[in-house]
Design an enzyme around this catalytic site. Sequence first.
Site: not given
Length: 492
Positions: A219, A436
């Site tokens: 991330e 997500e």
Amino acid sequence: MRHITAAVAALSLVLVGAGGAQATPAEGPVPAPPADGPVPPGPVALDDPEFTANVMAPLKVTDWADFEADLETVAAYGVDAVSVDVWWGDVEGAADNQFDWSYYDRVFDLITSKGLDLAPILSFHQAGGNVGDDYTSLLPSWLWPKYADERHHGVELGPTGLQYQSEQGNHSAESVQGWADEVVLDEYRDFTDAFEQQYGDVYADEVVEVNVSLGPSGELRYPSYNQHDEGTGYPTRGALQSYSPLAVQDLRSEMLHRYGSIEAVNAAWGTDLASVQEIAPPEDADAFFTDLDHLDTQYGRDFVDWYNGSLVEHGERVLWAVIDSLCGDFPEADIGYKVPGIHWSMTNPAHPRAAEVTTGLIQTSLDLDSWATGHGYQRVVELANRFDGGPREVVMHFTALEMDDDPVEPAYSLAQTLVEWIGDYAYRAGVDLKGENALAGGVGSDEGWDNINEAFETWGYLGLTVLRMGDVSSGIGAARYAEFIKTYSPDV
């Protein structure tokens, strides 16, 4: 205080927020929301050819029969592609420029044999140590000593010179710090080149997206709540990660560039620093947040701006390195980057929005209560637009679509509100946004799927990747994902 009151009132802002767009030089102008409040983007994914419904593979396949059965199940109800972590430490871990692709040869062949496409993640981060990790893959062991004797910007790196250093003095080996990008970009290029050489011809049309790891857990964030520090996990504020010699030097250079002299720095900050060498990250990070310096002082806003900007610039450098290395191979592939939903501590009266600050995701020099600034996420979202006119479409992925708001102690969470803020701003900024779920259990309940559906019906999300495939291969997960896909791809 104004910031605390505004943070606690953030739920109401979903309906009544207003304001004008404030573009920065790095980003283009973003249309302002209407004066009477934002108009939600709506279900932009309906019948859109860019809609995608993907699943994540296990971190590492160990039961091949189960994996094959799950692939057959999700393919049958319309899943498009499988997202697969391509672990740097597994492929190139044995020695520099020696690559072992045997595991991925088998995984990719099995996935495509079921009629599914590939969405590989170039995983330049460690597996293991984070929520849900059931596999460990460390960064290549040769990486740290390879550069230990080098100097970068006058700093001798040493054994930990490539690593983030936190306010607690600890080093993170989960990913290379962004302030060392220039040292290791060739390593990322070499890995991408090797991946392209191995699979560019074999899966030229099957690779539909290449997702690029930009930090821990893949991330775009700092390792602010990771295992190297104590007492920094959910739902705390986390820890700042800007105390390495490279980071401190960059902070000093940025402030001197911004203000021109130490005298001008002192005038802006109300300090009496004797030299540039006294410019530093917060000496007392606890007080920096509990005194609300991150919101209410010029030093605090300048520091957070630099911290956030450094993260976004890191993302831009690594994404360009991968894009350039791929050249014209995988012609159907977009480039993806993932932004986590750091939803906790948002309304904590002791330090509002602090967890988002320590992860590097927001600017506090912006109006955090305004839809016009993405509530602080402007630069992170508009990173995608820095590639406009380039050879690849760059897509942002955002997590936490399945979660509810919980704006009280201990979580102080605005997870669902955050999904809305990001959806609205990305739509107005012209950024393709996909979503997500943050936690695997979230797709095992109707409530989680109801929240996902609301994000798509109202807030402009264009695709979904489910964490993980095993959670949508049977039961509620499979039934609700199949129903979801039929809604947005009615011909499936």
